[in-house]
Design a protein around this motif. Structure first.
Motif, short mmCIF file in Angstrom:
data_model
loop_
_atom_site.label_atom_id
_atom_site.label_comp_id
_atom_site.label_asym_id
_atom_site.label_seq_id
_atom_site.Cartn_x
_atom_site.Cartn_y
_atom_site.Cartn_z
N UNK A 1 22.70 -1.65 29.51
CA UNK A 1 21.97 -1.60 28.24
C UNK A 1 20.52 -2.02 28.43
N UNK A 2 20.32 -3.08 29.25
CA UNK A 2 18.95 -3.53 29.52
C UNK A 2 18.15 -2.44 30.23
N UNK A 3 18.82 -1.74 31.18
CA UNK A 3 18.14 -0.66 31.89
C UNK A 3 17.78 0.47 30.94
N UNK B 1 25.58 5.37 27.08
CA UNK B 1 25.88 3.94 27.30
C UNK B 1 27.33 3.63 26.93
N UNK B 2 27.79 4.19 25.78
CA UNK B 2 29.18 3.94 25.38
C UNK B 2 30.15 4.54 26.38
N UNK B 3 29.78 5.72 26.94
CA UNK B 3 30.64 6.33 27.96
C UNK B 3 30.73 5.44 29.19
N UNK B 4 29.58 4.86 29.58
CA UNK B 4 29.59 3.95 30.73
C UNK B 4 30.41 2.71 30.43
N UNK B 5 30.33 2.20 29.20
CA UNK B 5 31.11 1.01 28.84
C UNK B 5 32.60 1.29 28.94
#
Length: 674
Positions: A44-46, A289-293
Motif C-alpha cells: 500500500x505504501x508503494x 492492491x486488494x488482489x495482492x492482499x
C-alpha cells in the motif's frame, strides 16, 4: 561395564533434532506471517509513493506543456516580426499592391493589411481567393494598439467552425508608431501543435495508464478539465479534505469511493499564469492492491501447509549443509592462484585441441577479437570473422609461430601480435595449440605518430633551406610576366599572348601558395600562447565561416560550453578551423551540406568535435590523412591536415579522425584546459 562415546544411544540426538525442527517451523511460520503483513503494508505504501510520483510527474509535465505553448507563441511572434521587418525595410509607403501580393505569396501569408495613424486601411491584399476585410475584433485591436501602444505587437488566433481550421492575425506597430501592419496567416499547424501538447491532451493521455481511474483539475470556481465525466463532485470549499489540500505544500492522499470504485486519490496544489489556482486530483484503482492482499492471505495458508514438509526438509538440510560446506572447502582449494591469474591477466591466452575445440580462453583473448563465451565451442564457428587470418596458427603442421595481423572490430582498426606454442601429450604426440595474443594497437599508433612528427621535423629542416631560395626567382618570374603582359604586348596574336602570360602569373601564384603552406607546416610553433576564451573564438570563427557557407549552401553551426579556457595562439586556433572548413567545402564539391563545431569539457581537457555531412574519408585512406602531401583531391597539396595537426600539437593537444562516425567526417580535437 564401560561404553565408548560412539556407542551412546542416539535418542537424545533425535529428540534434539526434532525440537530444533519444530522450533524452526514455528519460527518460519511467524516470520512468514509478519513478513506477509509487512509486505501488505509495504504494497500500500508503494502504491501511495508511485501515485505521488505519478501526480508530481503530471504536474511537472503540465507545467512543461504550458511552457511549450508559450514557446510556440514566441517562435510564431518572432517569425511574424521578421516578416513585418522585411516589409518595413522595403519602405512600405512606396510599395505597390502587386509587390505586397508577391510578398504574401512568397512567404505563405494569407493577407497583408496596412493601417495609418488614424486607424484607416491604407492598403490591403489577399494572396489567395477574393479580398476579404479583417474581422471587427482585429480592427478594434488596431485602434487600441495605436491609442495605447503598451506593447508594439498583438497576436490573435481565430479558430474556425471546422476542426483544425485556424487563422493567426499578427498586428505590429512600426518604430515610427504611425503605421500598423496586419498579417493574416494560416495557423492550422500551430493550432494542432498546441492542441496535441496542451495540458488537457496530456492529462487525457496520462489517464490511459493502467490503474489510473481519473485525472481532474479542479479550481475553487469549478472543474477546469477532467479525463472522464466526474459526475457530481463537491466543491473545494465544501470538502474539508480538498480545502486542507489547497493550503498544503505537498501531495496528500485518501481512500475514496468514486462512482462505485474504491480508489486511492492523490491531490496536489497547482498554479500557473494560464489557469486559476486549483488542485490536481489523481485517482488510482485499489483493485490491484486488494488482489495482492488476497494473494497474501493465500500465501499464509500455503505457508502453514508447507511447514509440515519443512520438518523433514530441515533434517535433510542439516545433513546436506555439512556436505555443502565440505564441497565449498574443496572448491576453494581447487580454485588456485594460477586460475585467477589466467582469468584476470591482460595478455590473451587460448588453447585449441586437435579437434578445433576451444578448451580454454581468458577474458583478454575474447576482448581482443570482440567475442564472448567461446570456451567449449568450435574455432571455425566461433571465430568465423578471423578464422582465415589465424588458420595457420590453428593448423599444427604450419611452421609460423609468430605473426602480426590487423583487422577491424566494430569499426575500430586493431593490430594484434600472436605467438603460438604446441603442446604434446605423454606419448610425445602433438596435442593442443596454445595461442598468446598481445594487443599492440596503441603501440602502432604511437609509432605512426612518432613517424609523422619525424617527417615534419625533417621537412622543417628542408623547408628552412629551400623555400626562401625558391621564392626569390619565383617573384622575379611573376614580375617579369606582369611586365610582359602590360608593356610588351605584340602586334599579332595578342589574345594568345595574354593567355600565356596569364597562365605564367597563375601558376607562379599557385606555386607561391604551396610554398606558403609548406612553410606554415614546417615552421615551429614559436608564437606565444596565451589563455584564450574558446567560446568567444569559436563565435568569431562561426561568423566568418557562415559568410562563405551561405555562398556555398553549407549550414554552419557552433555550440560551445561556457567558461572553456585553453592556452593557444588565436591566429593559429582560427587557422585550424578554416583549414577543416575548406576540406569540408571541397569534399561537398558545390553541394549543400552541414559543418558543425561542438566544444565541451571532459575532466581536465577541452574536447572539440568538428563534423561535416560530406562523403567521408575512404577506409583505406584514413591512416594517412595527416601524412604530408597525401591527398585524394585533384590539385590538392596534401598540406592542410598536416598543418592542422602541427598547430594542435603546438598547443599541447591532439587531433584524430573518428573512425567510428558514420556519415560524413568527424575530427576530434583534444586540448588541455587552462
Amino acid at each position: 561395564m564401560f561404553r565408548s562415546a560412539n556407542d551412546r544411544p542416539t535418542g537424545f540426538d533425535h529428540r534434539l533434532l526434532s525440537i530444533m525442527a519444530v522450533s524452526f517451523a514455528v519460527a518460519v511460520f511467524l516470520i512468514a506471517w509478519f513478513s506477509i503483513r509487512e509486505s501488505r503494508s509495504d504494497s500500500f505504501l508503494l502504491l501511495r509513493e508511485q501515485g505521488a510520483a505519478f501526480t508530481e510527474a503530471l504536474a511537472q509535465a503540465s507545467q512543461n506543456a504550458i511552457t511549450a505553448e508559450a514557446f510556440y507563441d514566441n517562435l510564431v511572434q518572432a517569425r511574424y516580426s521578421d516578416l513585418v521587418t522585411s516589409l518595413v525595410n522595403w519602405n512600405i509607403s512606396r510599395i505597390s499592391e502587386h509587390q505586397l501580393a508577391s510578398f504574401a505569396l512568397n512567404h505563405d501569408v494569407l493577407g497583408v493589411y496596412v493601417y495609418d495613424a488614424d486607424s484607416t486601411l491604407d492598403m490591403g491584399v489577399v494572396a489567395r481567393g477574393p479580398y476579404e476585410p479583417l474581422p471587427d475584433f482585429v480592427v478594434d485591436e488596431v485602434a487600441g494598439l495605436l491609442a495605447d501602444p503598451e506593447s508594439n505587437y498583438v497576436l490573435l488566433l481565430e479558430e474556425g467552425e471546422t476542426q483544425g481550421e485556424a487563422v493567426h492575425y499578427y498586428l505590429e506597430l512600426t518604430d515610427r508608431q504611425d503605421i500598423v501592419i496586419v498579417l493574416a496567416i494560416d495557423a492550422q499547424y500551430y493550432s494542432r501543435a498546441v492542441t496535441e501538447t496542451g495540458i488537457g491532451f496530456l492529462a487525457q493521455n496520462m489517464a490511459r495508464e493502467q490503474g489510473v481511474e481519473y485525472i481532474i483539475y479542479q479550481a475553487t470556481d469549478g472543474i477546469i478539465f477532467a479525463s472522464r465525466k466526474p459526475g457530481e463532485l463537491l466543491a473545494i470549499e465544501s470538502d474539508p479534505f480538498l480545502k486542507d489540500a489547497l493550503e498544503s505544500d505537498s501531495i496528500v492522499s485518501r481512500e475514496l469511493d468514486f462512482q462505485g470504485e474504491n480508489v486511492l486519490e492523490l491531490v496536489r496544489p497547482f498554479s500557473t499564469d494560464m489557469y486559476p489556482y486549483g488542485l490536481f486530483r489523481v485517482g488510482l484503482s485499489l483493485n490491484g492492491y486488494y488482489s495482492v492482499s488476497r494473494g497474501f492471505d493465500q500465501q499464509i495458508i500455503i505457508v502453514s501447509g508447507t511447514l509440515f514438509v519443512l520438518l523433514l526438509v530441515v533434517l535433510l538440510y542439516l545433513n546436506m549443509r555439512r556436505k555443502r560446506q565440505a564441497l565449498s572447502r574443496k572448491y576453494s582449494d581447487i580454485k588456485s592462484l594460477t586460475d585467477r591469474i589466467f582469468t584476470q591477466m591482460d595478455t590473451g591466452v587460448a588453447a585449441i585441441d586437435d579437434d578445433g575445440t576451444i578448451r580454454m580462453a581468458n577474458r583478454a583473448f575474447e576482448d581482443a577479437f570482440a567475442v564472448t563465451g567461446i570456451t567449449g565451442r568450435q574455432w571455425s564457428q566461433t571465430m568465423n570473422d578471423h578464422a582465415g587470418l589465424l588458420s595457420e596458427f590453428v593448423d599444427r603442421t604450419a611452421r609460423a609461430d609468430e605473426k602480426e595481423i590487423s583487422f577491424s572490430v566494430a569499426g575500430e582498426r586493431r593490430t594484434i601480435l600472436i605467438a603460438r606454442s604446441k603442446l604434446t601429450d605423454e606419448s610425445g604426440l602433438q596435442g593442443a595449440v596454445v595461442m598468446v595474443v598481445y594487443d599492440i594497437t596503441r603501440l602502432k599508433e604511437y609509432e605512426r605518430s612518432s613517424a609523422r612528427r619525424e617527417r615534419l621535423s625533417e621537412m622543417g629542416n628542408l623547408a628552412a633551406g629551400v623555400a626562401h631560395e625558391i621564392r626569390n626567382p619565383l617573384n622575379t618570374i611573376a614580375i617579369a610576366a606582369q611586365r610582359l603582359a602590360g608593356e610588351f604586348v605584340p602586334q599579332e596574336h595578342v589574345e594568345h599572348y595574354q593567355q600565356i602570360t596569364g597562365q605564367i602569373r597563375s601558376e607562379t601564384s599557385r606555386l607561391n601558395d604551396i610554398i606558403t603552406r609548406f612553410l606554415a607546416l614546417a615552421r615551429e610553433g614559436n608564437k606565444q600562447r596565451i589563455a584564450v576564451d574558446v567560446d568567444r573564438l569559436l563565435a568569431e570563427i562561426g561568423q566568418l565561416l557562415r559568410i562563405e557557407g551561405d555562398r556555398q549552401g553549407i549550414e554552419v553551426t557552433v555550440s560551445c560550453e561556457r567558461g572553456l579556457i585553453v592556452n593557444a595562439d588565436s591566429d593559429g586556433f582560427k587557422q585550424v578551423f578554416l583549414n577543416l572548413f575548406n576540406n569540408s567545402k571541397e569534399a561537398l564539391d558545390g553541394k549543400a551540406g552541414t559543418f558543425a563545431i561542438e566544444a565541451n569539457r571532459t575532466d581536465n581537457e577541452v574536447k572539440i568535435l568538428v563534423t561535416d555531412s560530406g562523403p567521408g574519408i575512404p577506409t583505406e585512406a584514413r591512416e594517412k590523412v595527416f601524412a604530408p602531401y597525401h591527398t585524394t583531391k585533384t590539385g590538392g597539396t596534401g598540406l592542410g591536415l598536416p598543418t592542422v595537426q602541427r598547430i594542435v600539437s603546438g598547443f599541447g593537444g591532439d587531433i584524430e579522425l573518428d573512425s567510428k562516425h558514420d556519415g560524413g567526417t568527424r575530427f576530434v580535437i583534444t586540448l588541455p584546459a587552462a
